[in-house]
Design a protein around this motif. Structure first.
Motif, PDB file in Angstrom:
ATOM      1  N   LYS A   1       0.743  -1.205   0.106  1.00 15.10           N
ATOM      2  CA  LYS A   1       0.135   0.321   0.211  1.00 15.10           C
ATOM      3  C   LYS A   1       0.830   1.253  -0.040  1.00 15.10           C
ATOM      4  O   LYS A   1       0.610   2.260  -0.734  1.00 15.10           O
ATOM      5  CB  LYS A   1      -0.966  -0.036   1.220  1.00 15.10           C
ATOM      6  CG  LYS A   1      -2.319  -0.439   0.939  1.00 15.10           C
ATOM      7  CD  LYS A   1      -3.195  -0.402   2.038  1.00 15.10           C
ATOM      8  CE  LYS A   1      -2.914   0.152   3.417  1.00 15.10           C
ATOM      9  NZ  LYS A   1      -3.858   0.030   4.550  1.00 15.10           N
TER      10      LYS A   1
ATOM     11  N   TYR B   1       1.483   4.118  -3.019  1.00 14.82           N
ATOM     12  CA  TYR B   1       1.108   5.587  -2.787  1.00 14.82           C
ATOM     13  C   TYR B   1       2.450   6.384  -2.998  1.00 14.82           C
ATOM     14  O   TYR B   1       2.185   7.295  -4.118  1.00 14.82           O
ATOM     15  CB  TYR B   1       0.839   5.770  -1.480  1.00 14.82           C
ATOM     16  CG  TYR B   1       0.760   7.229  -0.848  1.00 14.82           C
ATOM     17  CD1 TYR B   1      -0.418   8.155  -1.520  1.00 14.82           C
ATOM     18  CD2 TYR B   1       2.040   7.962  -0.357  1.00 14.82           C
ATOM     19  CE1 TYR B   1      -0.353   9.428  -1.117  1.00 14.82           C
ATOM     20  CE2 TYR B   1       1.782   9.225  -0.129  1.00 14.82           C
ATOM     21  CZ  TYR B   1       0.697   9.819  -0.562  1.00 14.82           C
ATOM     22  OH  TYR B   1       0.696  11.384  -0.113  1.00 14.82           O
TER      23      TYR B   1
ATOM     24  N   GLU C   1      -9.073  -3.016  -2.676  1.00 16.32           N
ATOM     25  CA  GLU C   1      -9.736  -1.803  -2.586  1.00 16.32           C
ATOM     26  C   GLU C   1      -8.831  -1.031  -1.890  1.00 16.32           C
ATOM     27  O   GLU C   1      -8.682   0.197  -2.311  1.00 16.32           O
ATOM     28  CB  GLU C   1     -11.169  -1.731  -1.814  1.00 16.32           C
ATOM     29  CG  GLU C   1     -12.384  -2.293  -2.525  1.00 16.32           C
ATOM     30  CD  GLU C   1     -12.362  -3.870  -2.476  1.00 16.32           C
ATOM     31  OE1 GLU C   1     -11.224  -4.846  -2.092  1.00 16.32           O
ATOM     32  OE2 GLU C   1     -13.355  -4.258  -2.939  1.00 16.32           O
ATOM     33  N   ASP C   2      -7.963  -1.451  -0.932  1.00 22.39           N
ATOM     34  CA  ASP C   2      -7.179  -0.782   0.057  1.00 22.39           C
ATOM     35  C   ASP C   2      -5.764  -0.169  -0.919  1.00 22.39           C
ATOM     36  O   ASP C   2      -5.402   0.852  -0.902  1.00 22.39           O
ATOM     37  CB  ASP C   2      -6.328  -1.494   1.147  1.00 22.39           C
ATOM     38  CG  ASP C   2      -7.633  -1.835   2.132  1.00 22.39           C
ATOM     39  OD1 ASP C   2      -8.638  -1.322   1.944  1.00 22.39           O
ATOM     40  OD2 ASP C   2      -7.156  -2.651   2.834  1.00 22.39           O
TER      41      ASP C   2
ATOM     42  N   GLU D   1      -7.049   2.281  -3.236  1.00 20.94           N
ATOM     43  CA  GLU D   1      -7.282   3.517  -2.630  1.00 20.94           C
ATOM     44  C   GLU D   1      -6.054   4.421  -2.171  1.00 20.94           C
ATOM     45  O   GLU D   1      -5.759   5.763  -2.401  1.00 20.94           O
ATOM     46  CB  GLU D   1      -7.937   3.430  -1.035  1.00 20.94           C
ATOM     47  CG  GLU D   1      -8.336   4.598  -0.377  1.00 20.94           C
ATOM     48  CD  GLU D   1      -9.066   4.523   1.102  1.00 20.94           C
ATOM     49  OE1 GLU D   1      -9.903   3.411   1.067  1.00 20.94           O
ATOM     50  OE2 GLU D   1      -8.382   4.755   1.900  1.00 20.94           O
ATOM     51  N   SER D   2      -4.949   3.498  -1.950  1.00 22.09           N
ATOM     52  CA  SER D   2      -3.533   4.298  -1.981  1.00 22.09           C
ATOM     53  C   SER D   2      -3.124   4.860  -3.276  1.00 22.09           C
ATOM     54  O   SER D   2      -2.381   5.859  -3.317  1.00 22.09           O
ATOM     55  CB  SER D   2      -2.664   3.246  -1.734  1.00 22.09           C
ATOM     56  OG  SER D   2      -2.504   2.751  -0.206  1.00 22.09           O
TER      57      SER D   2
ATOM     58  N   VAL E   1      -5.036   5.997  -5.461  1.00 26.32           N
ATOM     59  CA  VAL E   1      -6.003   7.227  -5.672  1.00 26.32           C
ATOM     60  C   VAL E   1      -5.461   8.513  -4.801  1.00 26.32           C
ATOM     61  O   VAL E   1      -5.486   9.496  -5.507  1.00 26.32           O
ATOM     62  CB  VAL E   1      -7.533   6.764  -5.530  1.00 26.32           C
ATOM     63  CG1 VAL E   1      -8.323   8.221  -5.270  1.00 26.32           C
ATOM     64  CG2 VAL E   1      -8.121   6.266  -6.565  1.00 26.32           C
ATOM     65  N   LYS E   2      -5.206   7.988  -3.721  1.00 30.13           N
ATOM     66  CA  LYS E   2      -4.532   9.154  -2.740  1.00 30.13           C
ATOM     67  C   LYS E   2      -3.145   9.797  -3.302  1.00 30.13           C
ATOM     68  O   LYS E   2      -2.780  11.036  -3.173  1.00 30.13           O
ATOM     69  CB  LYS E   2      -4.237   8.514  -1.379  1.00 30.13           C
ATOM     70  CG  LYS E   2      -5.600   8.622  -0.759  1.00 30.13           C
ATOM     71  CD  LYS E   2      -4.868   8.213   1.046  1.00 30.13           C
ATOM     72  CE  LYS E   2      -6.206   7.994   1.900  1.00 30.13           C
ATOM     73  NZ  LYS E   2      -5.982   6.804   2.745  1.00 30.13           N
TER      74      LYS E   2
ATOM     75  N   ILE F   1     -14.425  -2.851  -7.878  1.00 31.71           N
ATOM     76  CA  ILE F   1     -13.548  -1.624  -7.658  1.00 31.71           C
ATOM     77  C   ILE F   1     -14.454  -0.328  -8.243  1.00 31.71           C
ATOM     78  O   ILE F   1     -14.581   0.580  -7.693  1.00 31.71           O
ATOM     79  CB  ILE F   1     -12.381  -1.703  -8.500  1.00 31.71           C
ATOM     80  CG1 ILE F   1     -11.449  -2.670  -7.896  1.00 31.71           C
ATOM     81  CG2 ILE F   1     -11.804  -0.348  -8.758  1.00 31.71           C
ATOM     82  CD1 ILE F   1     -11.206  -2.421  -6.333  1.00 31.71           C
TER      83      ILE F   1
ATOM     84  N   VAL G   1     -16.847   0.992  -5.544  1.00 34.59           N
ATOM     85  CA  VAL G   1     -16.207   1.737  -4.555  1.00 34.59           C
ATOM     86  C   VAL G   1     -15.616   3.236  -5.023  1.00 34.59           C
ATOM     87  O   VAL G   1     -15.776   4.309  -4.580  1.00 34.59           O
ATOM     88  CB  VAL G   1     -15.147   1.103  -3.855  1.00 34.59           C
ATOM     89  CG1 VAL G   1     -14.433   1.949  -2.923  1.00 34.59           C
ATOM     90  CG2 VAL G   1     -15.557  -0.286  -3.282  1.00 34.59           C
ATOM     91  N   PHE G   2     -15.056   3.033  -6.142  1.00 36.25           N
ATOM     92  CA  PHE G   2     -14.530   4.160  -6.897  1.00 36.25           C
ATOM     93  C   PHE G   2     -15.361   4.498  -8.132  1.00 36.25           C
ATOM     94  O   PHE G   2     -14.920   4.062  -9.224  1.00 36.25           O
ATOM     95  CB  PHE G   2     -12.838   3.948  -7.411  1.00 36.25           C
ATOM     96  CG  PHE G   2     -12.226   3.518  -6.164  1.00 36.25           C
ATOM     97  CD1 PHE G   2     -11.455   4.324  -5.364  1.00 36.25           C
ATOM     98  CD2 PHE G   2     -11.992   1.989  -5.831  1.00 36.25           C
ATOM     99  CE1 PHE G   2     -10.940   3.956  -4.262  1.00 36.25           C
ATOM    100  CE2 PHE G   2     -11.645   1.518  -4.634  1.00 36.25           C
ATOM    101  CZ  PHE G   2     -10.897   2.284  -3.919  1.00 36.25           C
TER     102      PHE G   2
END
Ligand code: RRO
Length: 296
Positions: free
Chosen positions: A139, A143, A168-169, A172-173, A175-176, A225, A228-229
């Protein structure tokens, strides 16, 4: 007809990274310019010979490969392949790979001025290292890679991931870190054993599994995915062999659909699928189909 990250694609069908090589061989069989896009085979900083043979085996409903990132390395890629790819009248996606963050960043710098429209960071090759590319399940690593890639890249950054429990995690990383989109899925791991010898047929034993058998897994991954996104561009792939398969991927939330194993068994398959989709979209609206996953 499809617009993602401000890029127009003439249709939603692209060639996935790998089976089409760097295009020059495939161009003898089909007109690449009819494609929505073409993804080149993953390139790494240094030349890679790949894994020892046998490294391809057909199994029921699919193919196992343990190619092992075979590629000419960035210098030769630029010398032998980039001009050809830049001359295409279709959107080229450059897939890049490496062992560590610096590899990806160096490759972005080397390829930044090409005409390609997207960098796809391959973080999920199943056939290298002990268990694939470690960065692809890290993760923090994702990022930091995406954040730094975004600082230097002149093109949108996608990451290609596999079927991970905590996908998903990972997304998410990314996307951040500012990722522009994701490509799902790389081939999950598969095994074929010769019952006469008791040994795996592939020299490396486990390989990436592609073909019709993985379609439900790939579809579920794209759908999961997308739920969620909701706004994240997704290139969906895995077992696309017919135009109906492609429509299912769009309904699951993929903006674009990649064809991989389907090209190996029939190089004309993508062109035929594009023709059938053209007919389909005369009576159906792409956006409505795409919205299916967002509703309900
Ligand atoms: O070259 C390969 O072994 C390979 C790669 Br890089 C990948 O991303 N996925 C795959 O199934 N094979």
């Amino acid at each position: 007809m499809v617009n993602i990250c401000g890029i127009e694609f003439k249709n939603p069908i692209i060639i996935a990274s790998g089976p089409g090589g760097n295009g020059q061989e495939l161009a003898k069989y089909i007109d690449l310019n009819k494609l929505g896009g073409f993804t080149a085979k993953t390139v790494t900083p240094d030349e890679k010979e790949g894994n020892p043979p046998p490294r391809i085996v057909n199994v029921k409903a699919g193919i196992l490969n343990s190619i092992g990132l075979q590629n000419p390395g960035i210098d030769k890629f630029i010398e032998d392949d980039l001009n050809f790819l830049d001359s295409l009248d279709t959107n080229v996606i450059l897939s890049i790979g490496g062992d560590k963050k610096e590899d990806y960043l160096n490759l972005i710098e080397r390829l930044n001025d090409s005409k390609a429209v997207i960098f796809e960071l391959n973080l999920s090759c199943p056939n290298v290292g002990k268990n694939g590319i470690p960065l692809g399940i890290d993760k923090e690593g994702i990022y930091s890679l995406v954040k730094e890639a975004k600082k230097i890249s002149k093109k949108p950054i996608f990451i290609k991931l596999g079927v991970e429990t905590f996908l998903e995690d990972l997304v998410e990383s990314a996307v951040k870190g500012g990722v522009d989109g994701v490509t799902l899925i790389n081939s999950p791991k598969g095994l074929k054993i010769d019952i006469n010898t008791g040994k795996p047929i592939l020299k490396r034993a486990v390989g990436g599994f592609s073909g019709p058998a993985i379609k439900p897994i790939a579809l579920a991954t794209v759908y999961r995915i997308r739920k969620v996104f909701r706004d994240l561009p997704i290139i969906g792939m895995g077992g696309v062999f017919t135009f109906e398969d492609a429509i299912e991927f769009i309904m699951a939330g993929a903006n674009l659909v990649g064809i991989g194993a389907g090209v190996m068994s029939d190089p004309e398959r993508p062109i035929n699928i594009i023709k059938e989709l053209e007919e389909y979209f005369k009576v159906h609206d792409y956006q409505k189909i795409f919205n299916c996953a967002l509703e309900g």
